[in-house]
Scaffold this active site. Structure first.
Site, PDB file in Angstrom:
ATOM      1  N   GLY A   1      45.516  46.709  38.313  1.00 22.08           N
ATOM      2  CA  GLY A   1      44.208  47.337  38.514  1.00 22.08           C
ATOM      3  C   GLY A   1      43.162  46.383  39.096  1.00 22.08           C
TER       4      GLY A   1
ATOM      5  N   SER B   1      47.512  35.750  42.073  1.00 26.12           N
ATOM      6  CA  SER B   1      47.293  34.328  41.744  1.00 26.12           C
ATOM      7  C   SER B   1      48.051  33.954  40.463  1.00 26.12           C
ATOM      8  CB  SER B   1      45.797  34.013  41.641  1.00 26.12           C
ATOM      9  OG  SER B   1      45.047  34.991  40.982  1.00 26.12           O
TER      10      SER B   1
ATOM     11  N   GLY C   1      46.040  39.104  37.800  1.00 27.72           N
ATOM     12  CA  GLY C   1      46.908  39.979  36.999  1.00 27.72           C
ATOM     13  C   GLY C   1      48.083  40.434  37.842  1.00 27.72           C
ATOM     14  N   LEU C   2      48.999  41.105  37.176  1.00 23.10           N
ATOM     15  CA  LEU C   2      50.219  41.577  37.842  1.00 23.10           C
ATOM     16  C   LEU C   2      49.895  42.575  38.958  1.00 23.10           C
ATOM     17  CD1 LEU C   2      52.338  42.263  34.621  1.00 23.10           C
ATOM     18  CD2 LEU C   2      52.764  40.439  36.305  1.00 23.10           C
ATOM     19  N   SER C   3      50.856  42.754  39.854  1.00 22.77           N
ATOM     20  CA  SER C   3      50.745  43.819  40.843  1.00 22.77           C
ATOM     21  C   SER C   3      50.631  45.148  40.089  1.00 22.77           C
ATOM     22  CB  SER C   3      52.004  43.811  41.729  1.00 22.77           C
ATOM     23  OG  SER C   3      51.988  44.910  42.601  1.00 22.77           O
ATOM     24  N   GLY C   4      49.675  45.963  40.466  1.00 26.01           N
ATOM     25  CA  GLY C   4      49.498  47.263  39.814  1.00 26.01           C
ATOM     26  C   GLY C   4      48.671  47.209  38.534  1.00 26.01           C
TER      27      GLY C   4
HETATM   28  N1  LIG Z   1      57.270  39.064  45.997  1.00 28.12           N
HETATM   29  C1  LIG Z   1      56.110  39.632  45.741  1.00 28.12           C
HETATM   30  N2  LIG Z   1      55.483  39.387  44.565  1.00 28.12           N
HETATM   31  C2  LIG Z   1      54.280  39.968  44.319  1.00 28.12           C
HETATM   32  N3  LIG Z   1      53.646  40.814  45.162  1.00 28.12           N
HETATM   33  C3  LIG Z   1      54.230  41.082  46.341  1.00 28.12           C
HETATM   34  C4  LIG Z   1      55.478  40.514  46.670  1.00 28.12           C
HETATM   35  N4  LIG Z   1      55.848  40.981  47.909  1.00 28.12           N
HETATM   36  C5  LIG Z   1      54.864  41.788  48.326  1.00 28.12           C
HETATM   37  N5  LIG Z   1      53.884  41.863  47.386  1.00 28.12           N
HETATM   38  C6  LIG Z   1      52.641  42.627  47.581  1.00 28.12           C
HETATM   39  O1  LIG Z   1      51.638  41.640  47.852  1.00 28.12           O
HETATM   40  C7  LIG Z   1      50.537  41.778  46.959  1.00 28.12           C
HETATM   41  C8  LIG Z   1      50.204  40.440  46.283  1.00 28.12           C
HETATM   42  O2  LIG Z   1      49.588  39.582  47.184  1.00 28.12           O
HETATM   43  P1  LIG Z   1      48.670  38.411  46.643  1.00 28.12           P
HETATM   44  O3  LIG Z   1      48.096  37.748  47.856  1.00 28.12           O
HETATM   45  O4  LIG Z   1      47.733  38.949  45.638  1.00 28.12           O
HETATM   46  O5  LIG Z   1      49.760  37.463  45.937  1.00 28.12           O
HETATM   47  S1  LIG Z   1      49.612  35.976  45.405  1.00 28.12           S
HETATM   48  O6  LIG Z   1      48.284  35.851  44.754  1.00 28.12           O
HETATM   49  O7  LIG Z   1      49.708  35.055  46.545  1.00 28.12           O
HETATM   50  O8  LIG Z   1      50.715  35.769  44.451  1.00 28.12           O
HETATM   51  C9  LIG Z   1      50.935  42.765  45.903  1.00 28.12           C
HETATM   52  O9  LIG Z   1      49.841  43.649  45.899  1.00 28.12           O
HETATM   53  P2  LIG Z   1      49.050  44.086  44.588  1.00 28.12           P
HETATM   54  O10 LIG Z   1      49.896  45.186  44.062  1.00 28.12           O
HETATM   55  O11 LIG Z   1      47.753  44.571  45.151  1.00 28.12           O
HETATM   56  O12 LIG Z   1      48.868  42.950  43.648  1.00 28.12           O
HETATM   57  C10 LIG Z   1      52.199  43.455  46.418  1.00 28.12           C
HETATM   58  O13 LIG Z   1      51.860  44.701  46.932  1.00 28.12           O
HETATM   59  N1  LIG Z   2      41.929  51.276  34.525  1.00 24.79           N
HETATM   60  C1  LIG Z   2      42.853  52.046  35.105  1.00 24.79           C
HETATM   61  N2  LIG Z   2      43.368  53.105  34.461  1.00 24.79           N
HETATM   62  C2  LIG Z   2      44.336  53.873  35.026  1.00 24.79           C
HETATM   63  N3  LIG Z   2      44.862  53.656  36.264  1.00 24.79           N
HETATM   64  C3  LIG Z   2      44.377  52.611  36.955  1.00 24.79           C
HETATM   65  C4  LIG Z   2      43.371  51.749  36.416  1.00 24.79           C
HETATM   66  N4  LIG Z   2      43.108  50.792  37.333  1.00 24.79           N
HETATM   67  C5  LIG Z   2      43.919  51.045  38.379  1.00 24.79           C
HETATM   68  N5  LIG Z   2      44.668  52.141  38.162  1.00 24.79           N
HETATM   69  C6  LIG Z   2      45.713  52.675  39.073  1.00 24.79           C
HETATM   70  O1  LIG Z   2      46.766  51.740  39.060  1.00 24.79           O
HETATM   71  C7  LIG Z   2      47.299  51.567  40.352  1.00 24.79           C
HETATM   72  C8  LIG Z   2      47.253  50.091  40.743  1.00 24.79           C
HETATM   73  O2  LIG Z   2      45.917  49.690  40.862  1.00 24.79           O
HETATM   74  P1  LIG Z   2      45.463  48.559  41.878  1.00 24.79           P
HETATM   75  O3  LIG Z   2      43.991  48.402  41.728  1.00 24.79           O
HETATM   76  O4  LIG Z   2      46.000  48.812  43.233  1.00 24.79           O
HETATM   77  O5  LIG Z   2      46.203  47.289  41.235  1.00 24.79           O
HETATM   78  P2  LIG Z   2      46.401  45.820  41.807  1.00 24.79           P
HETATM   79  O6  LIG Z   2      45.299  45.563  42.787  1.00 24.79           O
HETATM   80  O7  LIG Z   2      46.296  44.942  40.586  1.00 24.79           O
HETATM   81  O8  LIG Z   2      47.769  45.801  42.411  1.00 24.79           O
HETATM   82  C9  LIG Z   2      46.509  52.469  41.273  1.00 24.79           C
HETATM   83  O9  LIG Z   2      47.244  53.663  41.456  1.00 24.79           O
HETATM   84  C10 LIG Z   2      45.233  52.747  40.509  1.00 24.79           C
HETATM   85  O10 LIG Z   2      44.690  54.008  40.804  1.00 24.79           O
END
Ligand SMILES: Nc1ncnc2c1ncn2[C@@H]1O[C@H](COP(=O)(O)OS(=O)(=O)O)[C@@H](OP(=O)(O)O)[C@H]1O
Ligand SMILES: Nc1ncnc2c1ncn2[C@@H]1O[C@H](COP(=O)(O)OP(=O)(O)O)[C@@H](O)[C@H]1O
Length: 222
Positions: free
Chosen positions: A39, A125, A34-37
């Site tokens: 969960g 991913s 899933g997208l960054s953020g």
């Molecule tokens: N360009 C770009 N695009 C997306 N994300 C970025 C990027 N640069 C840094 N980050 C940070 O790196 C985390 C994603 O790493 P991943 O190893 O999950 O990425 S991937 O699966 O290889 O696409 C991602 O963390 P999560 O928020 O936990 O998903 C970001 O914090």
């Molecule tokens: N089900 C949920 N409901 C509300 N907030 C959530 C939920 N899951 C995660 N969060 C909050 O969203 C933010 C991003 O979560 P995180 O697990 O770090 O996402 P990811 O790993 O996909 O980047 C964090 O601040 C977390 O506390």
């Protein structure tokens, strides 16, 4: 350098079946995407904690423990002699680097699975072909793809690391969902509406699936 003909697979004395009998459950890979953020880490860690509490054996692979070590990018990992391994082997966020990131993680998760563990992975991913390659390299039923389906607007609103803000300002290029693609799974084993439910409720959805597929028995007292 070793080539294929000089490398043989070593059969272990303690079989996977024996480990699973001892553990009381099967091994598998639960692949959160899933997208960054969205969960992913939160749900994976909540699930890990619940499984541990029920006496099951699991382990989490996520960005913090993989992009800071195995796949650390330049500037993060240095060995004891100051040689910057990451400069040579580290990974960034180009499509090719993401492909290699997922390939390595898939291989490590596969080893965890063979050791009888429930391996939980939490990586964006973004490319379907990369996730499908991991699936193909595992026995049927052992790759459980979980789409953490949180709308981009919600992820951007959460923005816990301020990365969306930077991406919108053009300070980070190729940020997934902004100026880089995210290919949602077409037929995931599970889709979690992670913008609408608590992490605990979502983790229990995954547990229901594991029980239904007889990967774990119904946890006592649940
Ligand atoms: N360009 C770009 N695009 C997306 N994300 C970025 C990027 N640069 C840094 N980050 C940070 O790196 C985390 C994603 O790493 P991943 O190893 O999950 O990425 S991937 O699966 O290889 O696409 C991602 O963390 P999560 O928020 O936990 O998903 C970001 O914090
Ligand atoms: N089900 C949920 N409901 C509300 N907030 C959530 C939920 N899951 C995660 N969060 C909050 O969203 C933010 C991003 O979560 P995180 O697990 O770090 O996402 P990811 O790993 O996909 O980047 C964090 O601040 C977390 O506390």
């Amino acid at each position: 350098m070793a080539n294929d003909s000089n490398v043989t697979w070593h059969e272990h004395q303690v079989t996977r079946e024996a480990r699973e009998r001892l553990n009381g459950h099967k091994g598998c890979v639960i692949w959160f995407t899933g997208l960054s953020g969205s969960g992913k880490s939160t749900v994976a860690n909540t699930l890990d904690h619940l499984l541990w509490g029920y006496g099951f054996h699991s382990a989490v692979l996520d960005g913090d423990n993989v992009r800071h070590a195995l796949n650390a990018g330049p500037g993060i990992l240095r060995d004891a002699h100051g040689d910057d391994f990451a400069q040579r082997f580290g990974l960034g966020f180009s499509a090719t680097d993401r492909e290699e990131n997922i390939r390595r993680i898939g291989a490590v998760a596969g080893l965890f699975c063979q050791a009888g563990l429930i391996a939980l992975t939490a990586f964006i991913s973004p490319y379907r072909v990369d996730r499908d390659r991991v699936r193909r390299n595992l026995p049927d039923g052992e790759f459980i793809e979980v789409f953490v389906d949180t709308p981009l607007a919600v992820c951007e609103e959460r923005d816990p690391k301020g990365l969306y803000k930077k991406a919108r300002a053009g300070e980070i290029k190729h940020f997934t969902g902004i100026d880089d693609p995210y290919e949602a799974p077409q037929v995931p084993e599970l889709t979690l509406l992670a913008g609408e439910r608590t992490p605990e409720a979502l983790a229990h959805e995954v547990i229901d699936y594991l029980v239904e597929r007889t990967i774990i028995p119904q946890p006592a007292g649940r």
